[in-house]
Every structure is written in C-alpha cells, then in structure tokens.
Scaffold this active site. Structure first.
Site, PDB file in Angstrom:
ATOM      1  N   GLY A   1       0.819  -1.218   0.000  1.00 28.75           N
ATOM      2  CA  GLY A   1       0.000   0.000   0.000  1.00 28.75           C
ATOM      3  C   GLY A   1       0.845   1.257   0.000  1.00 28.75           C
ATOM      4  O   GLY A   1       2.067   1.217   0.127  1.00 28.75           O
TER       5      GLY A   1
ATOM      6  N   ASP B   1       3.975  -4.595  -7.539  1.00 34.74           N
ATOM      7  CA  ASP B   1       3.365  -3.333  -7.092  1.00 34.74           C
ATOM      8  C   ASP B   1       3.861  -2.143  -7.910  1.00 34.74           C
ATOM      9  O   ASP B   1       3.345  -1.033  -7.759  1.00 34.74           O
ATOM     10  CB  ASP B   1       3.631  -3.100  -5.593  1.00 34.74           C
ATOM     11  CG  ASP B   1       5.107  -3.234  -5.236  1.00 34.74           C
ATOM     12  OD1 ASP B   1       5.698  -4.277  -5.541  1.00 34.74           O
ATOM     13  OD2 ASP B   1       5.667  -2.281  -4.675  1.00 34.74           O
TER      14      ASP B   1
HETATM   15  P1  AMP Z   1       8.733   1.580  -3.744  1.00 36.17           P
HETATM   16  O1  AMP Z   1      10.073   0.930  -3.622  1.00 36.17           O
HETATM   17  O2  AMP Z   1       8.802   3.094  -3.771  1.00 36.17           O
HETATM   18  O3  AMP Z   1       7.924   1.034  -4.866  1.00 36.17           O
HETATM   19  O4  AMP Z   1       7.974   1.259  -2.375  1.00 36.17           O
HETATM   20  C1  AMP Z   1       7.621  -0.036  -1.969  1.00 36.17           C
HETATM   21  C2  AMP Z   1       6.715   0.057  -0.755  1.00 36.17           C
HETATM   22  O5  AMP Z   1       7.387   0.667   0.342  1.00 36.17           O
HETATM   23  C3  AMP Z   1       5.455   0.872  -0.964  1.00 36.17           C
HETATM   24  O6  AMP Z   1       4.447   0.259  -0.227  1.00 36.17           O
HETATM   25  C4  AMP Z   1       5.842   2.221  -0.401  1.00 36.17           C
HETATM   26  O7  AMP Z   1       4.697   2.965  -0.003  1.00 36.17           O
HETATM   27  C5  AMP Z   1       6.693   1.818   0.794  1.00 36.17           C
HETATM   28  N1  AMP Z   1       7.668   2.848   1.187  1.00 36.17           N
HETATM   29  C6  AMP Z   1       8.834   3.167   0.567  1.00 36.17           C
HETATM   30  N2  AMP Z   1       9.485   4.143   1.231  1.00 36.17           N
HETATM   31  C7  AMP Z   1       8.739   4.463   2.312  1.00 36.17           C
HETATM   32  C8  AMP Z   1       8.854   5.393   3.397  1.00 36.17           C
HETATM   33  N3  AMP Z   1       9.917   6.207   3.524  1.00 36.17           N
HETATM   34  N4  AMP Z   1       7.854   5.430   4.312  1.00 36.17           N
HETATM   35  C9  AMP Z   1       6.794   4.630   4.221  1.00 36.17           C
HETATM   36  N5  AMP Z   1       6.619   3.729   3.230  1.00 36.17           N
HETATM   37  C10 AMP Z   1       7.566   3.636   2.289  1.00 36.17           C
HETATM   38 MG    MG Z   2       6.187   1.397  -5.736  1.00 40.68          MG
END
Ligand code: AMP
Ligand code: MG
Length: 492
Positions: free
Chosen positions: A90, A252
């Site tokens: 999410g 995702d």
């Molecule tokens: P991503 O690598 O940006 O696709 O993120 C993968 C998951 O990690 C997603 O659910 C993001 O919302 C969560 N996520 C990444 N960085 C953060 C952060 N600094 N705080 C909260 N959630 C994060």
């Molecule tokens: Mg992502």
C-alpha cells in the site's frame, strides 16, 4: 476552456473501492517551496499555472491544503517483491488526491509521494527526499519526450524538513500524474482481501477507467488481462529500445495502464550489456536489462492468478483461458520490439530478414559494449558518409560491422541514404538522462541548493532528438568506469 484558480478533484476510486482506500490526510510540512513545476503538463490538465505556483497552489502540492471536494486516500495493494509475496504494502508515504479531467476529457490521477506516514507505512517515515523526487521528475519527463508510456511529474516541492537517510537530506514531495495507479499488486490485494469480494468491483472499475471494450462475450477479467498483456509488452519493448533498466519490477510497480511508474533505482544503460544492473539490492540480477521481458511476463502471470475466479467459475477453464492469453505475450513483445528496431534503423517493418538484421546488431553491440544511444546516431552519420563515430564505438569489430552494414544497406532498399538518416534522427535520441549527468545535477540541487544543472538537463532530455551546439559532452557516455561502479537505491 478557462483554467480555474483551483483543482477540481473527483474521488471515483475512493467511492468505488472503499476497501482498497483509506481516507487519509497528508502530514503538514513547515515551509514548502516549489522547486520544479511542469507548465506543459499543467496546461494539459487544464490547471492555471499561476495558481499552481501561488501560495495556495503550493499548499496543495505540499499536502498542507486539500482542494474543496477532494477526498485523499492511501491506496491498498500487495506485491511480489523480488519474487516474494508481501500481502500488504500500500501507499506507505503517498496519497491519491483524486482524479482530474483535463480539457481533452482524459481522466488522470493526481498523487502525492512523500506526504507522510499512512496506515501502510510499516517501519517507514513516510517521507521522500529532494534528490530522488527530482530524479523521478526528470526520468518521467524524459520518458514522455521519448514517446515511452509513463506516469508524469507535475511538481516537486521542498518541504523545509530534514529527512534522515544515510545522511540528513532535504525533504520533498512529488506530485505524480497517472492514467491510474492500479497495479498488478492492487489485484493481488483484492483477491486475498475478505474472501475476494473486492475483486469483481475492482475489475469493473479498471475496465471502465481504461476504456477496455466489454464486447464479444469475453469476461471483463479476460479483457483486462489481454489489455494489460498488450500494453505491458509494448512498454517493456520501448524500454529495451531506449536502453532503460527499471530496476525494481515488483508487481506493485507494474500498472494496468501500461505506463512506467516509480522511477527509483532505474537508470539508462550506456555500454550495451544484457546483464546490466544498477540497483544496490538486486544481487541476483533479477531485474537486469535483458531479463525485463521475461519478468514482465512473470508479473502478468501473477495478475492472471489473482483474477482467476473472475476469468471463469471453473478453475481449469480459467487456467486454460489465462494461459492462452499469457502465451501471446512473447509474440506481442517481439512484434513491438521488432517494429521499434525497424523504425530506429529506417527499414520497412514488414521486410523478411529483419530479425537476423536486428539480432546481428544487438550481438555486435554486446561484443563491443558499444554505447546504446550513440550507436543509432552513429549509424545515421555513417549513411551520410561519416563513419568516425561508428568506428570509435566499434574499434575492434570493424570487419563484422562492415559486413553488417552491407546487409543493412541492402535492407534499406532504394531509399535515399540522407532521407533515411534524417528519419532515423527523428526517433533516435541524442540526449538521455545519463547516469553521471543525473547524479551531478541532483547533487548540486540537494547538497548545494543549485537547481540550474537540473533545469539544464531537464531541458535537454525533454527535447532529445535535436543536436544542440555546445552540448556535445552531454551526448557522450559517462567517463570510463563510471557506470561499472554506479549504484541506485530504493525507497529513498
Ligand atoms: P517503492 O520501492 O517506492 O515502490 O515502495 C515499496 C513500498 O514501500 C510501498 O508500499 C511504499 O509505499 C513503501 N515505502 C517506501 N518508502 C517508504 C517510506 N519512507 N515510508 C513509508 N513507506 C515507504
Ligand atoms: Mg512502488
């Protein structure tokens, strides 16, 4: 149409799929400053740029104000990350502000990334930092200019906060615009949520949102699977043609729209090598350049699995139908890639013998580790009678190159070489976001507060086909050894 001094946001997703949307407010930030603003995208969306740049506009882009009528939500989704299933990811640090309808009638999501912790934040701080948000802004807009389907960047706001990473970094929020934020992981989440009652409503929503035809007795789930296979095959082919490595093709990060999303650990490849990996955590090379088509098919298989009960009531029939659709991926991908190669090389896409011609060039590029982007401009120069650039790219393979060139020239038929070269230059970029240039520009912006190098690079990569005097250096690959040691990072 007059653009209004506000943004009219609908909440279609939030209303249609309450089980996948948690109503949520952004965490306020102390002193937002607009550091990047995409005027042409604002116009496309029917937004008043002066308003967007005003205190009121920046307050919306920073998450400090919610436009009247909007209902921001954190979206729920699951995901296979590096092959392992995470049932609940999410939007941990992002919000869907809502949907905007542009003057052209297109409906698009407006989304904030870096807007604070949500119920999906797990251990994360909910924040994003300036360098990586400018990076996503730049890559998305470069992709758009290259004609590659992509989510877009409307703005980056510096928050005035300091965010703890390896070093303290300036905080930032990106405003992302997308055909939708529905991902393969959204369907995986819906399938396993509360006995799967959300799956059919999600499929209906996706089919309506993306204008997928509901005719000929095909179930919406099958039509959606077919659509996603087509658009993802096209997307990955386009990435391969421009030498792009996404870096984190978890389910995702794979959209139903076929737009590229989440430009975190991604990078463009200089010297051609199918094994190219930049991401610091991709030790096994799962998301290497050359693996991307196979990974896309793997991800689409996860989509099919998630939707099985909606494809047919009988499981075996559903599996057979889904398999039939998935088997078409390879052909779709090959056709898209081959068509793109034909355009890059100025040959008739329907000519027999194209596949040997294209494979021959890829094999030469691989042997010579030739800079991918420059190769196609050098080939056009060669047609104009100047082989200097090509000789420099393939110094140890001149005999093989000469023989390939003979085949290529024959493949061009009777077309006038200068006209072919000019057509090639209209599709083969001079300027891409080369890793060393991106890093230098982001360093200046984040560490030094100097945005000028970022703006100059953005200007070049968003007008990538026309050679500009004085910018010869930016067209060249990184200094020797730079890319070999270059690493990119997730979750920054
Ligand atoms: P991503 O690598 O940006 O696709 O993120 C993968 C998951 O990690 C997603 O659910 C993001 O919302 C969560 N996520 C990444 N960085 C953060 C952060 N600094 N705080 C909260 N959630 C994060
Ligand atoms: Mg992502």
């Amino acid at each position: 149409m007059e653009s209004a001094a506000t943004i009219d946001l609908e909440h279609r997703f939030a209303d249609a799929l309450p089980d996948l949307a948690v109503e949520w407010a952004a965490a306020p930030v102390p002193s937002p400053v607009l550091v990047a603003c995409n005027r042409s995208l604002a116009h496309e969306l029917g937004l008043d740029v002066d308003w967007l740049r005003s205190d009121d506009g920046v307050a919306v882009l920073a998450g400090n104000a919610v436009p009247g009528g909007a209902k921001p939500v954190a979206m729920g989704y699951a995901g296979h990350q590096f092959g392992n299933y995470s049932p609940r990811l999410g939007d941990g640090r992002a919000l869907l502000l809502g949907e905007v309808t542009g003057p052209d009638g297109r409906v698009r999501d407006v989304h904030l990334k870096g807007s604070g912790r949500t119920p999906y934040a797990r251990g994360g701080d909910g924040r994003a930092t300036l360098g990586p948000m400018l990076r996503e802004f730049l890559i998305a807009e470069a992709m758009h200019a290259l004609g590659v389907p992509t989510t877009r960047s409307l703005a980056v706001v510096a928050t005035g906060e300091t965010v703890a990473r390896t070093h303290p970094e300036p905080g930032a929020i990106l405003t992302r615009v997308a055909a939708s934020h529905l991902r393969v992981g959204t369907f995986e989440y819906a399938r396993w949520l509360d006995g799967g009652h959300t799956l059919e409503p999600l499929i209906d929503h996706a089919v309506d949102r993306h204008g997928i035809a509901r005719d000929d007795g095909t179930r919406p789930a099958t039509a959606l699977l077919r659509h996603t296979i087509e658009v993802q095959a096209e997307l990955v082919a386009r990435w391969m043609l421009v030498g792009f490595v996404h870096g984190v093709l978890n389910t995702d990060n794979v959209t139903i729209s076929g737009e590229g999303i989440d430009y975190g650990p991604c990078a463009f490849m200089d010297g051609f090598d199918p094994a190219t990996v930049f991401s610091s955590i991709d030790h096994a090379g799962r998301y290497a350049y050359g693996n991307q088509p196979a990974i896309a098919q793997w991800n689409l298989t996860r989509l099919a699995e998630a939707m099985l009960p909606a494809i047919d009531d009988d499981r075996d029939t559903a599996v057979a139908l889904a398999t039939g659709e998935l088997e078409r991926f390879v052909d779709r991908y090959q056709r898209a890639w081959s068509h793109g190669m034909a355009t890059k090389l100025g040959v008739d896409p329907d000519r027999t013998g194209n596949s040997d011609l294209f494979d021959g060039l890829v094999s030469l590029q691989t042997q010579a580790r030739a800079d991918h982007t420059s190769t196609y401009r050098a080939l056009a120069d060669e047609l104009r009678g100047d082989a200097t650039a090509l000789d420099a790219l393939f110094p140890d393979h001149r005999r093989d190159v000469a023989s390939w060139l003979t085949t290529w020239r024959a493949a061009l038929g009777g077309h006038e070489p200068h006209a072919v070269a000019a057509a090639m230059d209209r599709v083969n970029p001079v300027y891409i976001p080369r890793n060393h240039l991106v890093e230098a520009a982001l360093d200046d912006a984040a560490a030094g507060g100097d945005l000028a190098p970022f703006e100059r690079l953005l200007d070049l990569v968003t007008d990538p086909y026309v050679e500009r005097p004085g910018h010869e250096t930016e067209a060249r690959p990184a200094p020797d050894g730079f890319d070999a040691g270059y690493q990119t990072f997730c979750g920054t």
